[in-house]
Design a protein around this motif. Structure first.
Motif, PDB file in Angstrom:
ATOM      1  N   ILE A 133       0.842  -1.210   0.000  1.00  0.00           N
ATOM      2  CA  ILE A 133       0.000   0.000   0.000  1.00  0.00           C
ATOM      3  C   ILE A 133       0.873   1.255   0.000  1.00  0.00           C
ATOM      4  CG2 ILE A 133      -1.568   1.355   1.511  1.00  0.00           C
ATOM      5  CD1 ILE A 133      -2.985  -0.806  -0.136  1.00  0.00           C
ATOM      6  N   THR A 134       1.884   1.277   0.885  1.00  0.00           N
ATOM      7  CA  THR A 134       2.704   2.496   0.962  1.00  0.00           C
ATOM      8  C   THR A 134       3.537   2.675  -0.317  1.00  0.00           C
ATOM      9  OG1 THR A 134       4.222   1.233   2.305  1.00  0.00           O
ATOM     10  CG2 THR A 134       2.828   2.759   3.471  1.00  0.00           C
ATOM     11  N   SER A 135       3.967   1.567  -0.912  1.00  0.00           N
ATOM     12  CA  SER A 135       4.748   1.720  -2.147  1.00  0.00           C
ATOM     13  C   SER A 135       3.863   2.234  -3.287  1.00  0.00           C
ATOM     14  CB  SER A 135       5.402   0.403  -2.546  1.00  0.00           C
ATOM     15  OG  SER A 135       4.402  -0.500  -2.971  1.00  0.00           O
ATOM     16  N   ARG A 136       2.567   2.199  -3.112  1.00  0.00           N
ATOM     17  CA  ARG A 136       1.650   2.751  -4.114  1.00  0.00           C
ATOM     18  C   ARG A 136       1.235   4.183  -3.762  1.00  0.00           C
ATOM     19  NH1 ARG A 136       1.507  -2.280  -4.903  1.00  0.00           N
ATOM     20  NH2 ARG A 136       0.980  -3.058  -6.979  1.00  0.00           N
ATOM     21  N   GLY A 137       1.932   4.782  -2.829  1.00  0.00           N
ATOM     22  CA  GLY A 137       1.608   6.156  -2.444  1.00  0.00           C
ATOM     23  C   GLY A 137       0.399   6.217  -1.533  1.00  0.00           C
ATOM     24  N   GLY A 138       0.029   5.087  -0.925  1.00  0.00           N
ATOM     25  CA  GLY A 138      -1.149   5.056  -0.067  1.00  0.00           C
ATOM     26  C   GLY A 138      -0.815   5.442   1.368  1.00  0.00           C
ATOM     27  N   ILE A 139      -1.849   5.828   2.109  1.00  0.00           N
ATOM     28  CA  ILE A 139      -1.680   6.166   3.526  1.00  0.00           C
ATOM     29  C   ILE A 139      -2.542   5.195   4.313  1.00  0.00           C
ATOM     30  CG2 ILE A 139      -2.064   7.943   5.285  1.00  0.00           C
ATOM     31  CD1 ILE A 139      -2.106   9.942   2.867  1.00  0.00           C
ATOM     32  N   VAL A 140      -1.933   4.530   5.307  1.00  0.00           N
ATOM     33  CA  VAL A 140      -2.710   3.617   6.141  1.00  0.00           C
ATOM     34  C   VAL A 140      -3.364   4.437   7.255  1.00  0.00           C
ATOM     35  CG1 VAL A 140      -2.581   1.643   7.712  1.00  0.00           C
ATOM     36  CG2 VAL A 140      -1.266   1.640   5.579  1.00  0.00           C
ATOM     37  N   ASN A 141      -4.680   4.401   7.332  1.00  0.00           N
ATOM     38  CA  ASN A 141      -5.393   5.195   8.337  1.00  0.00           C
ATOM     39  C   ASN A 141      -5.602   4.453   9.633  1.00  0.00           C
ATOM     40  OD1 ASN A 141      -5.698   7.444   6.759  1.00  0.00           O
ATOM     41  ND2 ASN A 141      -7.611   6.728   5.845  1.00  0.00           N
TER      42      ASN A 141
END
Ligand SMILES: Nc1nc2c(ncn2[C@@H]2O[C@H](COP(=O)(O)OP(=O)(O)OP(=O)(O)O)[C@@H](O)[C@H]2O)c(=O)[nH]1
Length: 675
Positions: free
Chosen positions: A619-627
């Protein structure tokens, strides 16, 4: 049929929980089917659209009718995938109660949570069926646990399983305190009742106690009998459970295996005994557009005729089949009715009841019932039908956010015509996608709510309707917006056919919070300015909102304030003002810092604990933010925000990084500047 004897129900489930198989068994036991259709060999009656059979998932919300214990049960098939949210919500609105089907192995999956919460919003009374007890890893009691923890429900089993996995042999009725076995010789049609096996006696007593306890909290009569040590009559338990189901304080739970033909008939009894009749649900909210006020539609056969078209399936032979739920009055065959949404008259040529794809003709359809109208030409899914005298809308237009597009290029002009017709009929069935004709490239661009949604549409066009076309790769639907505030004075002057066309406008622009959309304000003093000039300014800016700033994408979250409109009686024209507004918009937005915006999705993932690290890094490598992250028994739930662009093909990535055990669902959240 008396309305008390009608049940309009939906079957809600996570993909693969066994909704189709359970529905098939219901149709079989209610005597409508002569043989059981199996999903795996593509025979299921409910999944009658070819593509659904190929894919094995249920997309269309078809409705079908069957009869059990002198009750008419209308089953509305609800899609389980969040990509079809509008469809899920509409079916939730037209049904009065639902069966939630859970997989005894998978339990409560993230998508079940989403659909369950939508059902909470619509206050839909529910009963639950824990299916697949025969599968390896089946654990009934763990599913009960998850219902409590993840859904906030108070599950009360009416049955408990005897054995599990390959040793799952039958169920115990806690109402009758008997063991029920389903004959494997006649597909479970013959049920034998026996004494509870000795090694299950204690468990059965424990759960009967829990059942009585739960009911006692809602019934003084049960409490009294309980303290007096008296036998509690079964019908008193059932009537208490019915009351609690309708109030949604308790969730009655049934258990079985549809595939192994165990436990489906008791579930049907549950539908009749516990789920509401159409006159037992609260009135539906309607809307009276002319008076801008909400109204309540009371279930009444003698009231004004009012119904909602909740699904359209275009049949190649019969034309559009409009599935309608009646809320008030009686709809009669052969009359002209008012399509209130479209403000047009239409004729009811035929009314039929569907059993999947077999029809029986009816002469009328009363409040509370569900049927199909044939003969409507311009109706769309979501339209309200009624009378001119009572023009109440049951559903306001829903504007979805199509976040993903695909270009389709027909191979010939002939195919182009066919494609346009196909898109027209598809948009009758599913108004949640849009399409645009790009005159320059000859392409048609269709936009929808997710990869699967588009995939389904494209497959229907190319495979089912056999239109020869090249299909592009799915593209994210971008938007444009601004980062700062700016003000700009802009003038326009052009002489056409010896007439001067002049305009001068001052506009200011400011960015709005994500999700606000575009706002147009006019704070200029307009007292001495003709209506047509103001209208031209508005139309210039509204057109500009659609055609974008730099890249031609629609804009979002921008507030434009028209601060001054200069006016000259001789030279000011609507044409000049419209053109000036359009150009001034571009100028002020450029000055305010134009940015490209991309759709950000709310993603919910579930994966066994040992894979969580890998999932988070994907997820983070896709520019995502874990909420947020939540630990659940055996698996964790991760909530994140990720740009849609980076989620293409993620299903495969997740599958391989979790050995097929991770699942995810996503929904549009907002637009954000493209990274
Ligand atoms: N072992 C076992 N398998 C089952 C049971 N019920 C359904 N299945 C299988 O599970 C798979 C999915 O079942 P479906 O009935 O298509 O599930 P669904 O919920 O309708 O799935 P979608 O249409 O994709 O939403 C099929 O392969 C079924 O044969 C059951 O009770 N036990």
């Amino acid at each position: 049929m008396n309305e008390k004897e009608i049940r309009n129900i939906g079957i809600m489930a996570h993909i693969d929980a066994g909704k189709t198989t359970t529905t098939e068994r219901i149709l079989y036991y209610t005597g409508e089917n002569h043989k059981i259709g199996e999903v795996d060999n593509g025979e299921a009656t409910m999944d009658f659209m070819q593509q659904e059979q190929d894919r094995g998932i249920t997309i269309a919300s078809a409705a079908t009718t069957c009869y059990w214990r002198d009750h008419q049960i209308n089953i509305i098939d609800t899609p389980g995938h969040v990509d079809f949210t509008a469809e899920v919500e509409r079916s939730l609105r037209v049904l009065d109660g639902a069966i939630g089907v859970f997989c005894a192995v998978g339990g409560v999956e993230p998508q079940t949570e989403t659909v369950w919460k939508q059902a909470d919003t619509y206050k839909v009374p529910r009963i639950a069926f824990v299916n697949k007890m025969d599968r390896l890893g089946a654990n009934f009691y763990e599913v009960l646990n998850e219902m409590e923890k993840k859904l906030g429900a108070t599950p009360v089993p009416l049955f408990i399983p005897i054995g599990a996995e390959s040793n799952f042999t039958g169920i115990i009725s806690l109402l009758e305190m008997k063991a029920l076995y389903f004959s494997s010789e006649d597909k479970g049609s013959t049920i034998t009742k026996e004494d509870i096996p000795a090694d299950y006696q204690a468990k059965a007593e424990e759960y009967r106690e829990k059942l009585i306890d739960a009911c006692a909290s809602y019934s003084d009569e049960i409490t009294e009998l309980y303290f007096e040590g008296e036998e509690i009559p079964t019908n008193l338990i059932i009537s208490t459970l019915r009351k609690c189901t309708l109030e949604r304080t308790l969730l009655p739970v049934f258990v079985g295996s549809s595939l192994k033909n165990i436990g489906v008939q008791p579930l049907l009894d549950g539908v009749v005994d516990l789920l509401p009749a159409p006159n037992e649900v609260p009135p539906l909210k309607g809307y009276w557009e002319k008076k801008d006020k909400e109204i309540e539609v009371i279930h009444d056969e003698k009231g004004p005729m009012l119904g909602l078209i909740f699904k359209i399936v275009v049949d190649p032979k019969a034309g559009p089949l409009c599935f309608v739920r009646m809320y008030s009055g009686i709809l009669k065959k052969g009359v002209a009715i008012q399509n209130i949404t479209k403000n047009k008259k239409e004729r009811v040529n035929r009314i039929v009841r569907m059993h999947a794809d077999i029809m029986t003709d009816l002469t009328e359809l009363k409040a509370g019932d569900i049927g199909v109208i044939i003969g409507f030409k311009m109706a769309q899914t979501g339209d309200t039908i009624g009378t001119e005298a009572h023009p109440y809308l049951l559903e306001k237009m829903h504007f979805p956010n199509p976040v993903i597009s695909v270009a389709i290029e027909p191979e010939s002009t002939e195919e182009q015509e066919k494609l346009k017709k196909a898109l027209e009929s598809l948009s009758l069935e599913d108004p949640t996608f849009t399409y645009k004709d790009d005159a320059e490239t000859g392409q048609l661009v269709i936009s929808g709510m997710g990869e699967l949604h588009l995939d389904v549409l494209v497959t229907r066009i190319t495979k089912e309707m056999k239109i020869k076309a090249r299909v592009g790769n799915p593209q994210v639907s971008y938007r444009e917006s601004i980062t700062g505030e700016a003000e700009e004075e802009f003038s326009f002057d052009r002489t056409i056919a010896n007439k001067e066309n002049w305009a001068k406008l001052t506009l200011s622009a400011k960015p709005l919070p994500a999700g606000s959309g575009n706002v147009l304000k006019i704070s200029a003093n307009t007292r001495d300015i003709p209506e047509e000039i103001i209208a031209a300014v508005k139309s210039g800016i509204e057109g500009a909102f659609k055609s974008g700033i730099k890249f031609g994408y629609e804009t979002t979250d921008i507030e434009i304030d028209v601060k001054d409109i200069a006016y000259n009686e001789l030279t000011s024209t609507p044409f000049a003002n419209e053109a000036c507004a359009n150009m001034a918009f571009d100028a002020v937005c450029q000055k305010a810092g134009a940015v490209l915006m991309e759709p950000i999705m709310n993603v919910k993932l579930s994966a066994p604990t040992q894979y969580v690290g890998d999932v988070i890094s994907s997820i983070t490598s896709r520019g995502g933010i874990v909420n947020s992250m939540e630990s659940r028994v055996g698996s964790d739930l991760i909530s994140a925000e990720v740009p849609l662009q980076k989620m293409f093909g993620y299903t495969t990535v997740l599958r391989s990084s979790t050995q097929g055990r991770g699942t995810f669902s996503m929904e549009f959240s907002h637009y954000a500047p493209k990274a």
